[in-house]
Design an enzyme around this catalytic site. Structure first.
Site, PDB file in Angstrom:
ATOM      1  N   GLY A 269     -11.909 -17.528   7.368  1.00 43.21           N
ATOM      2  CA  GLY A 269     -11.287 -16.615   8.331  1.00 43.21           C
ATOM      3  C   GLY A 269     -11.695 -15.185   7.997  1.00 43.21           C
ATOM      4  N   GLY A 270     -10.801 -14.234   8.332  1.00 43.34           N
ATOM      5  CA  GLY A 270     -11.120 -12.817   8.150  1.00 43.34           C
ATOM      6  C   GLY A 270     -11.494 -12.454   6.721  1.00 43.34           C
TER       7      GLY A 270
ATOM      8  CD  GLU B 214     -26.299  -2.911   7.924  1.00 44.10           C
ATOM      9  OE1 GLU B 214     -26.534  -1.846   7.316  1.00 44.10           O
ATOM     10  OE2 GLU B 214     -27.025  -3.917   7.846  1.00 44.10           O
TER      11      GLU B 214
ATOM     12  CE  LYS C  61      -7.072  -7.181   7.259  1.00 39.80           C
ATOM     13  NZ  LYS C  61      -7.504  -7.923   6.062  1.00 39.80           N
TER      14      LYS C  61
ATOM     15  CB  SER D 197      -0.954   0.024   1.197  1.00 37.42           C
ATOM     16  OG  SER D 197      -1.989  -0.886   1.000  1.00 37.42           O
TER      17      SER D 197
ATOM     18  N   GLY E 291      -4.722 -12.567  -6.425  1.00 40.66           N
ATOM     19  CA  GLY E 291      -4.765 -11.808  -5.171  1.00 40.66           C
ATOM     20  C   GLY E 291      -4.304 -10.373  -5.385  1.00 40.66           C
TER      21      GLY E 291
ATOM     22  CB  THR F 207      -2.654  -5.076   7.204  1.00 40.94           C
ATOM     23  OG1 THR F 207      -2.586  -6.357   6.595  1.00 40.94           O
ATOM     24  CG2 THR F 207      -1.267  -4.672   7.691  1.00 40.94           C
TER      25      THR F 207
ATOM     26  CG  ASP G 109     -10.059  -7.396   3.335  1.00 37.03           C
ATOM     27  OD1 ASP G 109      -9.127  -6.914   2.657  1.00 37.03           O
ATOM     28  OD2 ASP G 109      -9.919  -7.743   4.516  1.00 37.03           O
TER      29      ASP G 109
ATOM     30  N   GLY H 297     -12.083 -21.279   2.867  1.00 42.67           N
ATOM     31  CA  GLY H 297     -11.393 -20.491   3.894  1.00 42.67           C
ATOM     32  C   GLY H 297     -12.364 -19.490   4.492  1.00 42.67           C
TER      33      GLY H 297
HETATM   34  P1  NAD Z   1      -7.267 -16.186   8.634  1.00 43.64           P
HETATM   35  O1  NAD Z   1      -6.223 -16.902   9.394  1.00 43.64           O
HETATM   36  O2  NAD Z   1      -8.228 -15.278   9.350  1.00 43.64           O
HETATM   37  O3  NAD Z   1      -8.165 -17.262   7.836  1.00 43.64           O
HETATM   38  C1  NAD Z   1      -7.657 -18.287   7.040  1.00 43.64           C
HETATM   39  C2  NAD Z   1      -8.648 -19.444   7.066  1.00 43.64           C
HETATM   40  O4  NAD Z   1      -8.256 -20.423   6.102  1.00 43.64           O
HETATM   41  C3  NAD Z   1      -8.733 -20.174   8.419  1.00 43.64           C
HETATM   42  O5  NAD Z   1     -10.082 -20.225   8.851  1.00 43.64           O
HETATM   43  C4  NAD Z   1      -8.180 -21.556   8.111  1.00 43.64           C
HETATM   44  O6  NAD Z   1      -8.779 -22.578   8.904  1.00 43.64           O
HETATM   45  C5  NAD Z   1      -8.568 -21.687   6.646  1.00 43.64           C
HETATM   46  N1  NAD Z   1      -7.876 -22.749   5.926  1.00 43.64           N
HETATM   47  C6  NAD Z   1      -6.618 -23.224   6.075  1.00 43.64           C
HETATM   48  N2  NAD Z   1      -6.399 -24.247   5.211  1.00 43.64           N
HETATM   49  C7  NAD Z   1      -7.539 -24.424   4.502  1.00 43.64           C
HETATM   50  C8  NAD Z   1      -7.952 -25.303   3.458  1.00 43.64           C
HETATM   51  N3  NAD Z   1      -7.123 -26.243   2.965  1.00 43.64           N
HETATM   52  N4  NAD Z   1      -9.197 -25.204   2.974  1.00 43.64           N
HETATM   53  C9  NAD Z   1     -10.040 -24.290   3.450  1.00 43.64           C
HETATM   54  N5  NAD Z   1      -9.712 -23.413   4.428  1.00 43.64           N
HETATM   55  C10 NAD Z   1      -8.481 -23.473   4.946  1.00 43.64           C
HETATM   56  O7  NAD Z   1      -6.491 -15.396   7.488  1.00 43.64           O
HETATM   57  P2  NAD Z   1      -7.053 -14.165   6.610  1.00 43.64           P
HETATM   58  O8  NAD Z   1      -6.757 -12.893   7.313  1.00 43.64           O
HETATM   59  O9  NAD Z   1      -8.450 -14.474   6.209  1.00 43.64           O
HETATM   60  O10 NAD Z   1      -6.078 -14.220   5.346  1.00 43.64           O
HETATM   61  C11 NAD Z   1      -6.155 -15.269   4.405  1.00 43.64           C
HETATM   62  C12 NAD Z   1      -5.235 -14.981   3.232  1.00 43.64           C
HETATM   63  O11 NAD Z   1      -5.700 -13.816   2.536  1.00 43.64           O
HETATM   64  C13 NAD Z   1      -3.788 -14.672   3.607  1.00 43.64           C
HETATM   65  O12 NAD Z   1      -2.958 -15.429   2.750  1.00 43.64           O
HETATM   66  C14 NAD Z   1      -3.647 -13.193   3.330  1.00 43.64           C
HETATM   67  O13 NAD Z   1      -2.320 -12.871   2.944  1.00 43.64           O
HETATM   68  C15 NAD Z   1      -4.589 -13.009   2.171  1.00 43.64           C
HETATM   69  N6  NAD Z   1      -5.098 -11.642   1.962  1.00 43.64           N
HETATM   70  C16 NAD Z   1      -5.162 -11.170   0.687  1.00 43.64           C
HETATM   71  C17 NAD Z   1      -5.685  -9.899   0.453  1.00 43.64           C
HETATM   72  C18 NAD Z   1      -5.733  -9.362  -0.955  1.00 43.64           C
HETATM   73  O14 NAD Z   1      -6.131  -8.198  -1.126  1.00 43.64           O
HETATM   74  N7  NAD Z   1      -5.358 -10.140  -1.941  1.00 43.64           N
HETATM   75  C19 NAD Z   1      -6.174  -9.107   1.508  1.00 43.64           C
HETATM   76  C20 NAD Z   1      -6.090  -9.625   2.799  1.00 43.64           C
HETATM   77  C21 NAD Z   1      -5.550 -10.905   3.013  1.00 43.64           C
END
Ligand code: NAD
Length: 269
Positions: free
Chosen positions: A134-135, A83, A71, A21, A247, A67, A108, A132
């Site tokens: 997560g966040g 919201e 977050k 960024s 990405g 980041t 995001d 996936g």
């Molecule tokens: P996070 O740790 O909050 O979530 C990741 C999730 O993936 C977890 O719930 C985990 O259990 C799950 N996971 C792991 N292995 C898996 C599989 N084989 N199948 C399905 N799910 C699986 O992480 P996050 O903050 O959500 O970030 C995830 C990725 O997104 C990171 O690699 C980060 O660098 C990338 N990211 C990219 C951007 C972008 O703009 N391109 C922005 C933010 C984050």
């Protein structure tokens, strides 16, 4: 050149050296002749409360991108949330008002969707698989729900995460079908890897390889992983004739959303 008159924005996380960024925003500020600059801040967790108080009093700071790993911690400490940020319990951008109050949003998902629309993806009525939960997966799934997809399928080896996201989406978007069960990919209009699997050249796939054989060439396949740019998932999707979204494209599409929320760029940059 940063001068006494320069208005500032920041990006805060830890580590911070890998973020793109600052160069993206500073190039845009400079190309547009603006007296604005972005600072990268590598913050210790113990300093978080003091830092947020400092943001309230920092009069020449317009806002801050947030980041990993802050977050969620920011979302619980700000003076107001959009919201979607409130529903997700997570922010990736903060705006400082003139009176010092701090407002947060999470763009995001908006960035992801902006990039997908550039690939010709119209979310209305579509069926999507989010790998996936997560966040980032949650933010993407929420944005797809807001945009009117018909069905969201969620996949995460941490089944409690998939279940929590399914509950959140079910409450926010009662008209959207939510499931965690699937046995093939051919029914999906969009498949997105929102997990870190494939990051750093490990060669790993976020899905069993056999499932990729069921991929339909009309499906858009997206990855949130930024390095490598073409992940093993995207490589295999391309071989099957699918359009792919990287990405980096998602990250780039977020810039205008981040900048506009902080009041320093238009939405489209
Ligand atoms: P996070 O740790 O909050 O979530 C990741 C999730 O993936 C977890 O719930 C985990 O259990 C799950 N996971 C792991 N292995 C898996 C599989 N084989 N199948 C399905 N799910 C699986 O992480 P996050 O903050 O959500 O970030 C995830 C990725 O997104 C990171 O690699 C980060 O660098 C990338 N990211 C990219 C951007 C972008 O703009 N391109 C922005 C933010 C984050």
């Amino acid at each position: 050149m940063i001068k006494g008159s320069t208005a500032l924005v920041a990006i805060v996380g830890s580590p911070i050296a890998q973020v793109k960024s600052p160069e993206n925003f500073n190039t845009w500020f400079s190309n547009n002749g603006l007296d604005l600059a972005m600072l990268p801040i590598d913050l210790q967790h113990a300093a978080l409360d003091a830092f947020i108080d400092t943001l309230r009093g920092w009069r020449n700071l317009c806002g801050c991108v947030v980041t990993v790993p802050y977050k969620q911690a920011f979302a619980s400490r700000l003076d107001g949330l959009s919201e979607r940020a409130a529903a997700l319990g997570s922010v990736n951008v903060v705006r400082r008002e003139n009176d010092g109050r701090l407002y947060g949003d999470n763009v995001d998902g908006a960035g992801f969707l902006g990039a997908a629309r550039k690939h010709g993806f119209d979310p209305a009525g579509k069926r999507v698989l989010v790998i996936g939960c997560g966040g980032v997966g949650s933010a993407i799934a929420y944005a797809l729900g807001e945009a009117g997809v018909a069905q969201v399928t969620l996949s995460d080896p941490e089944t409690s995460r998939a279940a929590a996201l399914a509950e959140l989406l079910g409450k926010a978007f009662p008209g959207v079908g939510i499931t965690t069960a699937y046995s093939a990919l051919d029914a999906f209009d969009l498949v997105v890897n929102a997990s870190p699997v494939g990051m750093g050249g490990t060669g790993e796939l976020p899905l069993p390889a056999a499932l990729l054989g069921t991929l339909n060439a009309a499906t858009l396949v997206a990855d949130v992983v930024t390095s490598p740019e073409i992940t093993p998932l995207l490589e295999q999707a391309r071989e099957r004739g699918c359009a792919v979204q990287t990405g980096a494209q998602m990250a780039f599409a977020q810039l205008g959303h981040l900048g506009a929320f902080m009041g320093v760029t238009p939405l489209e940059i």
